[in-house]
Structure formats: C-alpha cells, structure tokens
Design an enzyme around this catalytic site. Structure first.
Site, short mmCIF file in Angstrom:
data_model
loop_
_atom_site.label_atom_id
_atom_site.label_comp_id
_atom_site.label_asym_id
_atom_site.label_seq_id
_atom_site.Cartn_x
_atom_site.Cartn_y
_atom_site.Cartn_z
N ASP A 98 0.87 -1.17 0.00
CA ASP A 98 0.00 0.00 0.00
C ASP A 98 0.91 1.22 0.00
OD1 ASP A 98 -2.32 1.65 0.38
OD2 ASP A 98 -3.25 -0.03 1.43
N ASP A 200 -2.98 4.70 -2.43
CA ASP A 200 -4.05 5.30 -1.65
C ASP A 200 -4.45 6.67 -2.21
OD1 ASP A 200 -5.50 4.91 0.98
OD2 ASP A 200 -4.63 6.88 1.35
N GLU A 254 -6.19 3.84 -6.02
CA GLU A 254 -7.49 4.08 -5.41
C GLU A 254 -7.92 5.47 -5.85
OE1 GLU A 254 -9.70 4.24 -1.09
OE2 GLU A 254 -7.88 5.38 -1.48
N HIS A 330 -11.27 -2.76 3.26
CA HIS A 330 -11.23 -2.34 4.67
C HIS A 330 -12.00 -1.05 4.93
CE1 HIS A 330 -8.35 0.08 2.63
NE2 HIS A 330 -8.18 0.84 3.69
N ASP A 331 -12.52 -0.42 3.91
CA ASP A 331 -13.30 0.81 4.08
C ASP A 331 -14.80 0.59 3.89
OD1 ASP A 331 -10.96 2.31 4.38
OD2 ASP A 331 -10.85 2.80 2.25
O1 TEU Z 1 -9.55 5.73 1.55
C1 TEU Z 1 -10.01 6.89 0.96
C2 TEU Z 1 -11.42 6.92 0.54
O2 TEU Z 1 -11.68 7.48 -0.48
C3 TEU Z 1 -12.52 6.35 1.34
O3 TEU Z 1 -12.87 5.09 1.08
C4 TEU Z 1 -12.47 6.86 2.74
O4 TEU Z 1 -11.59 6.14 3.52
C5 TEU Z 1 -13.72 6.96 3.51
O5 TEU Z 1 -13.88 5.81 4.24
C6 TEU Z 1 -14.96 7.22 2.79
O6 TEU Z 1 -15.99 7.05 3.68
C7 TEU Z 1 -8.19 5.56 1.74
C8 TEU Z 1 -7.94 4.36 2.61
O7 TEU Z 1 -8.41 3.21 1.97
C9 TEU Z 1 -8.56 4.60 3.95
O8 TEU Z 1 -8.50 3.48 4.80
C10 TEU Z 1 -7.87 5.77 4.58
O9 TEU Z 1 -8.49 6.12 5.77
C11 TEU Z 1 -7.87 6.99 3.66
O10 TEU Z 1 -7.55 6.68 2.31
C12 TEU Z 1 -6.84 7.97 4.11
O11 TEU Z 1 -5.57 7.46 3.89
#
Ligand code: TEU
Ligand code: CA
Length: 557
Positions: A98, A200, A254, A330-331
């Site tokens: 990541d 990310d 992402e 994980h989100d």
């Molecule tokens: O996620 C960014 C994102 O766009 C989303 O999915 C966000 O985390 C949020 O949950 C929307 O509700 C990435 C990572 O996957 C996430 O775990 C991190 O918290 C975020 O970036 C910041 O680094």
C-alpha cells in the site's frame, strides 16, 4: 487484447491489524501473515495487497505513515517483512504494497521539519496558508473525517491542509522535491523485491491551483475539487517513467471520484500510468436524503442502476483500459451484509452468488480477507466497541452538530462503518476465533463459531471452497479474463444476467439477487444450448429456467 499476468491474477487484501496475531498482544502482525501463507496458497490467490505496514502512530490504522522505510513496531521488524516476502515468493504469491503518499503522518520527519518555520527546507512539502483576515480557515474545504480540512498551527501562525485526519497532512505534489522523495522511496521498495503498489487516494494528489473555495456538494472530494486535479496524469506519467516502468509490477490506484473517462487515462492500455483503478460508483449509494450526511444515509442503489453502472465500466474500458473488480475492502461494510443476505439461511448462498457475479466479470478481482468465508458486518451495539476514526468523528459530529439521534447514528454505523470489515479474521471456533491468545484490539464478530476458516477449508460446499473454485476457473479459462461482456435483462430488479464471449466460446452468468424464485426470460434461456456445460453454481442440481433464492450459475457453450 494484450495479455498480462496481472490481468490473469486474483488479488487478496490483507488488513494486517486484523489478520493474525502471532505474539498474543491482540494485534495482527507480519509473522501472523507468514504463518497463514499456506492458507492463501490453498485458496489459490496470486497477489497479496498488504494494507500499510509502515511505521505509524496509527491515527488511521497505518494510513498515517511516519517512516516509509520502517515497519510498524506492533507489526514486527524489517527482518519479519523480508521473511514474509521470501516465503510468499516461494509459494508463488506476489506482494503489492500500500502506497500512501497523498499525505504523511504529522509525525513524519518531513512534517516535523516543515512546521518549524516558514523558511524550513521542507516547508513546501505541505500546504501552509494564512487564515482569512478574521482568523478563520483559508477556505471552506472539509475533511473526509469531519470538520474543516485545515488545522491551525501556533508555531508559525498558519494553517496546514489535511483532507483526512488532523494527523494526516497533505503532501504538496506540485513541489518537485516531494516527487523526488516519493519516487526514491518507491524505488527502494522495488529494489527490495516487492511486486507492486496499491496507491491510496492517488486521484487526490493534484490540488486546484490557488486552493479556491468549493461549492458544497459540487466540487467533489471534501468540496476541494481535488479528485482528478489538473496535474494528476502528468505526475503519474512521471512516476511511471521514473519508477514503475523499470520493474514488472502490478499497480492499482485508489481513485475516489474517478469517472470512466478519467479511468481511461489512469489505467490506459498504453501502460503510461497505472494498470487499473478502484472506482467507487458501484459501492456508493443512490441519492441520500441529507446530502451533508455523506455516506451515512445513502440509500441502497436499485439493482437495474447498479447493473447499468457496472456495465458502463465493463463495456467502456474494454480494450482501452482495465477494470479492478471488488465488492469489499477495509473501508466498506461486508459485501454479504450490504449486497447479499447475511441471515443464517442465506448467508453462504448469497456470498457465493456475489462471488460469482463479481469474478466472472472482465477485470482483476480483489478478495478482502474473510470475504472468502462469507464474514458479516460486526453490528456492534455500543459506540465503545468502535475503533475507526471516521466512525468516531462522524458519531460526534452528527449527534452533536446535526441533530442525529444516538439510535439513528448507531444504525448508520451498523450499516456502513469501516469497522464492519475490520473485526478479526475468523480462523476457528476457539476463543477470539483463533486470531489472538490475548485481547483483540477490536471485538471479534459474534458469529465466529459458525463462520470460520477451520470449518470451511475441508468442506466442499463451503464459501471458501466455492471461492477456490472461482479462482481456479479464472486461471483455467481465458474467456473469464479476456472475453467481452454483454448485459441481458437490464431492467430486471431481481436478477443480474450477463454473457461473456471470446472467439467461439460463450459464458452465461446468471445471478438471483432475491430470496425468492425468479424465472429467467425465454430469450435468455434460449441462448443456452442443451449441451452447455455448467461451470459452477451454488445449488447442486439445476432448476434450468428458474433461479432459486440467491442462486448463481455459469454455463459454458
Ligand atoms: O480511503 C479513501 C477513501 O476514499 C474512502 O474510502 C475513505 O476512507 C472513507 O472511508 C470514505 O468514507 C483511503 C484508505 O483506503 C482509507 O482506509 C484511509 O483512511 C484513507 O484513504 C486515508 O488514507
Ligand atoms: Ca501481534
């Protein structure tokens, strides 16, 4: 279409904190992962996407990095990492790291320097601005984790920008020194022998010049307009030229706020930027009643709209770019809870149906840890059980400032909190699901005695065995990887039926998204010749035209 190993691969995402604890401190770690690599080899996956394992104060569970070249103390040492990488490679499994470079931790050396003085050499690594004449924030951008995207810092009487938590200051990619530093660090990991990067929020790295006020609800991400900003493709091309193109990597960006047209640039088949992106349209909701509540009260997208959306991505990227395929990470809440039915009766059936629906599409599929077991949402009853900064900040913000009741907020969290996906991996029926001998950092899902790996690995009817079969089928059938796609019965709000074609070969994928019998149309059924082979299905016998509750089946002809 050009053949590539990463098009033929299945990726498995590990969220290290919740995967396997090897030393009883309640926190998953690298040695825990190494111990479970055989399990993943058995599942048959090709690549592991490892959520961040770098040094971090863990404000956002590792997505706030304080040292990109060190391992988080709780997860182990660099030697543990090397051992994990070596063992994975022995098993033929690649490791995708990541890469979190839209922001660092505020404890990263660059930021520690940067905040010291306006003329510090690292000052322009971040965004520092004076407040408005009345002392308020430089602009109206909001943080994704509630509140303003600006934090005041007394040291120099200025604000710094953070699109996420106050401990995640945004890097200024317009500064060539930032790009040099990031690319050097990436090269260092490539030299170590890692196999790729999941980047990310890479779509947010190029901010709007002048950082102008956003129009709430219209300027995209946190009202900042940062998604797909003016220089993002230029910076990614530079990254590609200077780092990625020198190695044989798998790369996925992402890309919050990405559209199909933008994806054609990020994931262009000419290999100038990345292999693929994670888009968000199909995991987002329909319209929401209170726009400023963001994701918390989004309605579920009706099936015809959902199919139309996936179809748009399937057909428009075909031959020009490449799709990633995912329903969970994980989100996101657990996919069986969100898109399927997690009741005892239909949990396993609907988990298999969703797996079929996703894995037969064109693109590279991603399996999130526990998805292969049909793990469900946590459904915590108490706010004290939640750990995620986004959930906790939103609870405070919405109940204190927006008049949302405690009960309503708890329901929102049960449906969409990121912690739903972060409960420990359920390995067996022993205490704490075999995840730890200590006290887990977040509670184990109550259903672990029923839903766990030990129970499933040797059961030919389990969700695990079904996923294993889906993965094997992709490895054995070029049509699943390279075939083109056609949607049938677009208006049905009960079934998702599509076909794939490669040369003279065809696949018919039929999925029932309801808990009752549904008949496929005459037209659909007529397409399947009598001697078609049933490649896979989640019911043993074949009811032909009738799709039973959450039935999924694939015919090859
Ligand atoms: O996620 C960014 C994102 O766009 C989303 O999915 C966000 O985390 C949020 O949950 C929307 O509700 C990435 C990572 O996957 C996430 O775990 C991190 O918290 C975020 O970036 C910041 O680094
Ligand atoms: Ca541990």
């Amino acid at each position: 279409m050009q053949k590539k190993w990463w098009k033929e691969s299945v990726v498995y995402q590990i969220y290290p904190r919740s995967f396997m604890d090897s030393n009883g401190d309640g926190i998953g770690d690298l040695n825990g992962i190494t111990n479970k690599l055989d399990y993943l080899a058995d599942l048959g996956i090709d690549v592991i996407w490892l959520s961040p394992v770098y040094q971090s104060p863990n404000d956002d569970n590792g997505y706030d990095i304080s040292d990109y070249r060190a391992i988080m103390t709780e997860f182990g040492t660099m030697e543990d990492f090397d051992r994990m990488l070596g063992r994975a490679h022995e098993l033929g499994i690649k490791i995708m790291m990541d890469l979190v470079v839209n922001h660092t931790s505020d404890e990263h050396e660059w930021f520690v320097e940067s905040r010291k003085s306006v003329d510090n050499p690292y000052r322009d690594y971040y965004f520092w601005r004076k407040g408005k004449p009345d002392g308020s924030e430089p602009n109206n951008w909001g943080s994704c984790f509630s509140g303003s995207a600006w934090k005041y810092d007394e040291q120099t009487d200025m604000y710094f920008l953070h699109l996420f938590s106050t401990k995640q200051p945004d890097l200024n990619w317009d500064n060539p020194k930032v790009r040099d530093s990031v690319f050097d660090m990436m090269d260092w990991w490539c030299q170590k022998g890692i196999d790729g990067f999941r980047m990310d929020v890479i779509s947010l790295i190029s901010k709007q010049p002048g950082l102008p006020d956003g129009v709430p609800g219209e300027n995209g991400f946190a009202d900042s307009g940062s998604a797909n900003g003016p220089h993002v493709h230029e910076y990614l091309k530079e990254m590609n030229r200077r780092v990625l193109s020198k190695y044989d990597l798998i790369t996925v960006g992402e890309a919050a706020g990405v559209t199909v047209d933008e994806a054609k640039k990020y994931a262009n088949a000419d290999d100038s930027e990345l292999n693929m992106v994670f888009q968000f349209e199909h995991v987002g909701g329909g319209e929401n009643q209170h726009p400023h509540f963001g994701k918390w009260d989004e309605k579920k997208m009706p099936l015809p709209e959902w199919k139309a959306n996936l179809t748009k991505w399937q057909t428009q990227l075909d031959g020009r770019a490449w799709n990633s395929l995912y329903l969970s990470n994980h989100d996101q809440p657990r996919c069986v809870s969100k898109f399927g039915n997690d009741s005892d009766k239909y949990r396993a059936l609907s988990a298999k149906m969703l797996g079929t629906c996703l894995h037969m599409l064109q693109g590279t599929p991603y399996v999130y840890q526990g998805e292969e077991l049909g793990m469900c949402n946590a459904y915590f009853d108490k706010i004290e059980d939640y750990r995620d900064i986004e959930s906790l900040n939103a609870y405070r913000d919405l109940t204190e400032n927006s008049g949302v009741s405690h009960e309503q907020m708890m329901q929102y969290l049960k449906d969409v909190s990121r912690d739903n996906a972060r409960t420990p991996m359920q390995w067996d029926a022993s205490g704490n699901a075999g995840f730890t001998t200590g006290t887990p950092w977040i509670k184990v899902n109550k259903n672990y005695k029923e839903v766990n790996a030990e129970k499933q690995v040797n059961d030919p009817d389990s969700v695990f065995s079904y996923y294993k079969q889906l993965i094997r089928l992709r490895h054995e059938n070029e049509i699943i990887v390279y075939g083109d796609y056609e949607l049938l019965e677009p208006d049905s709000d009960e079934v998702y039926i599509y076909t794939r074609h490669l040369g003279n070969e065809h696949l018919m994928i039929m999925c029932n998204f309801t808990d009752h019998d549904v008949d496929a149309s005459e037209d659909t059924f007529e397409r399947i010749p009598a001697d078609a082979e049933k490649l896979i299905g989640n019911y043993k016998d074949d009811a032909k035209k009738t799709l039973r509750p959450y039935e999924a089946k694939v015919y090859k002809y």
